[in-house]
Design an enzyme around this catalytic site. Structure first.
Site, PDB file in Angstrom:
ATOM      1  N   ARG A 145       0.820  -1.213   0.000  1.00  0.00           N
ATOM      2  CA  ARG A 145       0.000   0.000   0.000  1.00  0.00           C
ATOM      3  C   ARG A 145       0.855   1.265   0.000  1.00  0.00           C
ATOM      4  NH1 ARG A 145      -5.482  -1.616   2.287  1.00  0.00           N
ATOM      5  NH2 ARG A 145      -6.005   0.563   2.527  1.00  0.00           N
ATOM      6  N   TYR A 148       0.798   4.250  -2.565  1.00  0.00           N
ATOM      7  CA  TYR A 148      -0.314   5.190  -2.379  1.00  0.00           C
ATOM      8  C   TYR A 148      -0.116   6.020  -1.111  1.00  0.00           C
ATOM      9  CZ  TYR A 148      -5.204   6.779  -2.037  1.00  0.00           C
ATOM     10  OH  TYR A 148      -6.355   7.539  -1.943  1.00  0.00           O
ATOM     11  N   ASP A 149       0.116   5.329   0.021  1.00  0.00           N
ATOM     12  CA  ASP A 149       0.183   6.034   1.312  1.00  0.00           C
ATOM     13  C   ASP A 149       1.352   7.017   1.348  1.00  0.00           C
ATOM     14  OD1 ASP A 149      -1.641   4.021   1.663  1.00  0.00           O
ATOM     15  OD2 ASP A 149      -0.765   3.197   3.492  1.00  0.00           O
ATOM     16  N   VAL A 191     -17.487  -1.138  -0.806  1.00  0.00           N
ATOM     17  CA  VAL A 191     -18.911  -0.826  -1.011  1.00  0.00           C
ATOM     18  C   VAL A 191     -19.351  -1.273  -2.402  1.00  0.00           C
ATOM     19  CG1 VAL A 191     -20.621   1.011  -1.151  1.00  0.00           C
ATOM     20  CG2 VAL A 191     -18.888   1.085   0.653  1.00  0.00           C
ATOM     21  N   SER A 192     -18.544  -0.931  -3.424  1.00  0.00           N
ATOM     22  CA  SER A 192     -18.931  -1.332  -4.782  1.00  0.00           C
ATOM     23  C   SER A 192     -18.888  -2.866  -4.917  1.00  0.00           C
ATOM     24  CB  SER A 192     -18.052  -0.647  -5.827  1.00  0.00           C
ATOM     25  OG  SER A 192     -16.707  -0.632  -5.442  1.00  0.00           O
ATOM     26  N   ASN A 193     -17.859  -3.501  -4.337  1.00  0.00           N
ATOM     27  CA  ASN A 193     -17.798  -4.968  -4.406  1.00  0.00           C
ATOM     28  C   ASN A 193     -19.051  -5.613  -3.822  1.00  0.00           C
ATOM     29  OD1 ASN A 193     -15.316  -5.194  -5.605  1.00  0.00           O
ATOM     30  ND2 ASN A 193     -14.372  -6.365  -3.953  1.00  0.00           N
ATOM     31  N   GLY A 210     -13.957  -9.932   9.078  1.00  0.00           N
ATOM     32  CA  GLY A 210     -15.014  -8.927   8.948  1.00  0.00           C
ATOM     33  C   GLY A 210     -15.133  -8.023  10.163  1.00  0.00           C
ATOM     34  N   THR A 213     -12.903  -2.216  10.832  1.00  0.00           N
ATOM     35  CA  THR A 213     -13.919  -1.170  10.684  1.00  0.00           C
ATOM     36  C   THR A 213     -13.499  -0.095   9.682  1.00  0.00           C
ATOM     37  OG1 THR A 213     -13.023   0.280  12.400  1.00  0.00           O
ATOM     38  CG2 THR A 213     -14.563  -1.438  13.118  1.00  0.00           C
ATOM     39  N   ASP A 276      -3.622  -4.216   5.810  1.00  0.00           N
ATOM     40  CA  ASP A 276      -5.002  -3.722   5.798  1.00  0.00           C
ATOM     41  C   ASP A 276      -5.309  -3.092   7.177  1.00  0.00           C
ATOM     42  OD1 ASP A 276      -7.544  -4.496   3.861  1.00  0.00           O
ATOM     43  OD2 ASP A 276      -8.149  -4.161   5.932  1.00  0.00           O
TER      44      ASP A 276
HETATM   45  P1  NAD Z   1     -10.942   7.561  -9.065  1.00  0.00           P
HETATM   46  O1  NAD Z   1      -9.966   6.492  -9.366  1.00  0.00           O
HETATM   47  O2  NAD Z   1     -12.363   7.352  -9.473  1.00  0.00           O
HETATM   48  O3  NAD Z   1     -10.478   8.956  -9.662  1.00  0.00           O
HETATM   49  C1  NAD Z   1      -9.138   9.303  -9.895  1.00  0.00           C
HETATM   50  C2  NAD Z   1      -9.058  10.024 -11.218  1.00  0.00           C
HETATM   51  O4  NAD Z   1      -7.692  10.409 -11.471  1.00  0.00           O
HETATM   52  C3  NAD Z   1      -9.475   9.131 -12.408  1.00  0.00           C
HETATM   53  O5  NAD Z   1     -10.337   9.840 -13.255  1.00  0.00           O
HETATM   54  C4  NAD Z   1      -8.136   8.808 -13.089  1.00  0.00           C
HETATM   55  O6  NAD Z   1      -8.284   8.530 -14.453  1.00  0.00           O
HETATM   56  C5  NAD Z   1      -7.348  10.073 -12.804  1.00  0.00           C
HETATM   57  N1  NAD Z   1      -5.904   9.887 -12.858  1.00  0.00           N
HETATM   58  C6  NAD Z   1      -5.153   8.903 -12.292  1.00  0.00           C
HETATM   59  N2  NAD Z   1      -3.849   9.086 -12.562  1.00  0.00           N
HETATM   60  C7  NAD Z   1      -3.748  10.227 -13.310  1.00  0.00           C
HETATM   61  C8  NAD Z   1      -2.680  10.931 -13.909  1.00  0.00           C
HETATM   62  N3  NAD Z   1      -1.418  10.521 -13.787  1.00  0.00           N
HETATM   63  N4  NAD Z   1      -2.963  12.046 -14.618  1.00  0.00           N
HETATM   64  C9  NAD Z   1      -4.234  12.485 -14.777  1.00  0.00           C
HETATM   65  N5  NAD Z   1      -5.302  11.851 -14.232  1.00  0.00           N
HETATM   66  C10 NAD Z   1      -5.053  10.737 -13.508  1.00  0.00           C
HETATM   67  O7  NAD Z   1     -10.855   7.826  -7.490  1.00  0.00           O
HETATM   68  P2  NAD Z   1     -11.725   8.766  -6.547  1.00  0.00           P
HETATM   69  O8  NAD Z   1     -12.338   7.918  -5.511  1.00  0.00           O
HETATM   70  O9  NAD Z   1     -12.566   9.684  -7.344  1.00  0.00           O
HETATM   71  O10 NAD Z   1     -10.551   9.589  -5.830  1.00  0.00           O
HETATM   72  C11 NAD Z   1     -10.235  10.917  -6.213  1.00  0.00           C
HETATM   73  C12 NAD Z   1      -9.146  11.451  -5.273  1.00  0.00           C
HETATM   74  O11 NAD Z   1      -9.601  11.422  -3.917  1.00  0.00           O
HETATM   75  C13 NAD Z   1      -7.853  10.634  -5.318  1.00  0.00           C
HETATM   76  O12 NAD Z   1      -6.752  11.509  -5.244  1.00  0.00           O
HETATM   77  C14 NAD Z   1      -7.937   9.795  -4.064  1.00  0.00           C
HETATM   78  O13 NAD Z   1      -6.674   9.470  -3.575  1.00  0.00           O
HETATM   79  C15 NAD Z   1      -8.690  10.712  -3.120  1.00  0.00           C
HETATM   80  N6  NAD Z   1      -9.393   9.935  -2.074  1.00  0.00           N
HETATM   81  C16 NAD Z   1     -10.527   9.226  -2.362  1.00  0.00           C
HETATM   82  C17 NAD Z   1     -11.149   8.490  -1.352  1.00  0.00           C
HETATM   83  C18 NAD Z   1     -12.410   7.713  -1.584  1.00  0.00           C
HETATM   84  O14 NAD Z   1     -12.899   7.057  -0.660  1.00  0.00           O
HETATM   85  N7  NAD Z   1     -13.026   7.747  -2.753  1.00  0.00           N
HETATM   86  C19 NAD Z   1     -10.585   8.447  -0.075  1.00  0.00           C
HETATM   87  C20 NAD Z   1      -9.420   9.163   0.154  1.00  0.00           C
HETATM   88  C21 NAD Z   1      -8.829   9.909  -0.841  1.00  0.00           C
HETATM   89  N1  UDP Z   2     -12.861  -5.573   1.836  1.00  0.00           N
HETATM   90  C1  UDP Z   2     -13.616  -6.718   1.981  1.00  0.00           C
HETATM   91  N2  UDP Z   2     -14.141  -7.280   0.850  1.00  0.00           N
HETATM   92  C2  UDP Z   2     -13.994  -6.742  -0.380  1.00  0.00           C
HETATM   93  C3  UDP Z   2     -13.233  -5.551  -0.517  1.00  0.00           C
HETATM   94  C4  UDP Z   2     -12.683  -4.984   0.620  1.00  0.00           C
HETATM   95  O1  UDP Z   2     -13.797  -7.230   3.100  1.00  0.00           O
HETATM   96  O2  UDP Z   2     -14.527  -7.311  -1.352  1.00  0.00           O
HETATM   97  C5  UDP Z   2     -12.300  -4.949   3.061  1.00  0.00           C
HETATM   98  C6  UDP Z   2     -10.837  -4.548   2.966  1.00  0.00           C
HETATM   99  O3  UDP Z   2     -10.012  -5.632   3.294  1.00  0.00           O
HETATM  100  C7  UDP Z   2     -10.768  -3.425   3.984  1.00  0.00           C
HETATM  101  C8  UDP Z   2     -12.155  -2.763   3.898  1.00  0.00           C
HETATM  102  O4  UDP Z   2     -13.002  -3.731   3.277  1.00  0.00           O
HETATM  103  O5  UDP Z   2     -10.598  -3.933   5.279  1.00  0.00           O
HETATM  104  C9  UDP Z   2     -12.175  -1.474   3.078  1.00  0.00           C
HETATM  105  O6  UDP Z   2     -11.550  -1.737   1.837  1.00  0.00           O
HETATM  106  P1  UDP Z   2     -11.458  -0.674   0.657  1.00  0.00           P
HETATM  107  O7  UDP Z   2     -10.554  -1.245  -0.369  1.00  0.00           O
HETATM  108  O8  UDP Z   2     -12.816  -0.258   0.239  1.00  0.00           O
HETATM  109  O9  UDP Z   2     -10.813   0.621   1.334  1.00  0.00           O
HETATM  110  P2  UDP Z   2      -9.493   0.861   2.214  1.00  0.00           P
HETATM  111  O10 UDP Z   2      -8.931  -0.448   2.676  1.00  0.00           O
HETATM  112  O11 UDP Z   2      -8.575   1.591   1.303  1.00  0.00           O
HETATM  113  O12 UDP Z   2     -10.004   1.668   3.337  1.00  0.00           O
END
Ligand code: NAD
Ligand code: UDP
Ligand code: UDP
Length: 316
Positions: A145, A148-149, A191-193, A210, A213, A276
């Site tokens: 991870r 990203y982190d 959520v989407s899964n 599970g 949190t 995780d």
């Molecule tokens: P997403 O993957 O749907 O959107 C990211 C967008 O960035 C996509 O449209 C992708 O095509 C574009 N992208 C990726 N790499 C790129 C690059 N090199 N140049 C130009 N465009 C690029 O994700 P999201 O959930 O909409 O997240 C948007 C932002 O919010 C991200 O920076 C993410 O880290 C941050 N964020 C989201 C969540 C969440 O729960 N959704 C949580 C924490 C942080």
């Molecule tokens: N997770 C799960 N089943 C899935 C996808 C994710 O149990 O099909 C768990 C995952 O291991 C994590 C939590 O749900 O503990 C949230 O995962 P997600 O990838 O949505 O976000 P993040 O871990 O980045 O917070």
């Protein structure tokens, strides 16, 4: 773009959060320039807005320089789901770090205000709960991870160095897990899964037992907080946590999705991915005080909207 109007750049504007932000800023009458390389986002997310002449969409990768004239920047470009950001981890770090440098360079030259979409992942697997902004986090620098982190942590460092060194007008928000319509159906987020699995009658895959949190924020609440942060007084930089503090286990989430979708899917348990985080809940005192904001949409109401979106998308 015309004189005397807000010209707003949204990097990552074709993604899940970016498309909702684009919709809101257009609704308010702003000129919006979406810059996206369409790695995880797509034009379909913006198609309902394309007839608006105030929207411009540019295919561009933020790891390369970009010269345009704007007065606000929302830097959202970065894949957000573990499946997507681990697909090409080197590109993920480049997007966060080189992308931040280029967007900050652009903000410095144009004197634009710039907001960074940071993340609760900067707290890693936290030993302080709930997480306040003053907590420095517990992040593995060499795990799966980390691209990203650590990329997001370095981006925050760059934002604060541009602020100190060049007086760039920065805003940093740390976003906690957010969900809603236009999440990518295959992006692997929980959520989407769960919703896609429930609607298709497939097994609901819980990773681990599970008991871990998360605290889920509905997208409309989140976008409202981002816009409020952009409008705060100059000099207030954040970071500010934004998210919904109501915490759920993944088992509770699975059961709620089953109930709301009326699905007969059964729950199965799969191995927990490494690093995780076990728990995550924002402390949103600062957001309440500085943004006058609290999330309004309950998980149940937000899930209903999201289930209805996926049900149309998947035709089930
Ligand atoms: P997403 O993957 O749907 O959107 C990211 C967008 O960035 C996509 O449209 C992708 O095509 C574009 N992208 C990726 N790499 C790129 C690059 N090199 N140049 C130009 N465009 C690029 O994700 P999201 O959930 O909409 O997240 C948007 C932002 O919010 C991200 O920076 C993410 O880290 C941050 N964020 C989201 C969540 C969440 O729960 N959704 C949580 C924490 C942080
Ligand atoms: N997770 C799960 N089943 C899935 C996808 C994710 O149990 O099909 C768990 C995952 O291991 C994590 C939590 O749900 O503990 C949230 O995962 P997600 O990838 O949505 O976000 P993040 O871990 O980045 O917070
Ligand atoms: N940059 C950009 N658009 C601009 C201004 C700068 O993409 O309008 C890029 C530029 O390529 C540079 C980076 O942003 O690599 C950082 O710019 P800055 O002015 O801070 O640094 P320098 O140009 O001195 O390296």
């Amino acid at each position: 773009m015309s004189i005397n109007q807000n010209k707003i750049l949204i990097s990552g504007g074709a993604g899940f959060l970016g498309s909702h932000l684009t919709e809101r800023l257009l609704r308010e009458g702003n000129d919006v320039l979406v810059v996206d390389n369409f790695f995880t986002g797509n034009k379909q997310n913006l198609v309902h807005l394309m007839s608006n002449p105030k929207l411009e969409i540019m295919r561009h990768d933020v790891t390369f320089p970009l010269y345009v004239e704007v007065n606000q920047i929302y830097n959202l470009a970065c894949p957000a789901s573990p499946v997507h950001y681990q697909y090409d981890p080197v590109q993920t770090t480049k997007t966060s770090v080189h992308g931040a440098i280029n967007m900050l360079g652009l903000a410095k030259r144009t004197r634009a205000r710039i907001l960074q979409a940071s993340t609760s992942e900067v707290y890693g697997d936290p030993e302080v709960h709930p997480q306040p902004e003053g907590y420095w986090g517990r992040v593995n620098p060499i795990g799966i991870r980390s691209c990203y982190d650590e990329g997001k942590r370095c981006a925050e460092t760059l934002f604060f160095d541009y602020f100190r060194q060049h007086q760039t007008d920065i805003k940093v928000v740390r976003i906690f897990n957010t969900y809603g319509p236009r999440m990518h159906p295959n992006d692997g987020r929980v959520v989407s899964n769960f919703i896609v699995q429930a609607l298709q009658g497939k097994d609901i895959t819980i990773y681990g037992d599970g008991s871990q949190t998360r605290s889920f924020c509905y997208v409309d609440d989140l976008i409202d907080a981002m816009a409020r942060m952009m409008a705060t007084e100059t000099g207030f930089t954040g970071p500010v946590n934004i998210g919904n503090p109501t915490e759920f286990t993944m088992l509770e989430l699975a059961q709620l999705v089953l109930k709301l979708s009326g699905s007969k899917s059964k729950i199965v348990y799969q191995p927990l991915p490494s690093d995780d985080p076990k728990q995550r809940q924002p402390n949103i005192d600062l957001a309440k005080a500085k943004l006058g904001w609290t999330p309004k949409v309950s998980l149940e109401d937000g899930l209903r909207e999201t289930i209805s979106y996926f049900s149309k998308l998947l035709n089930v």
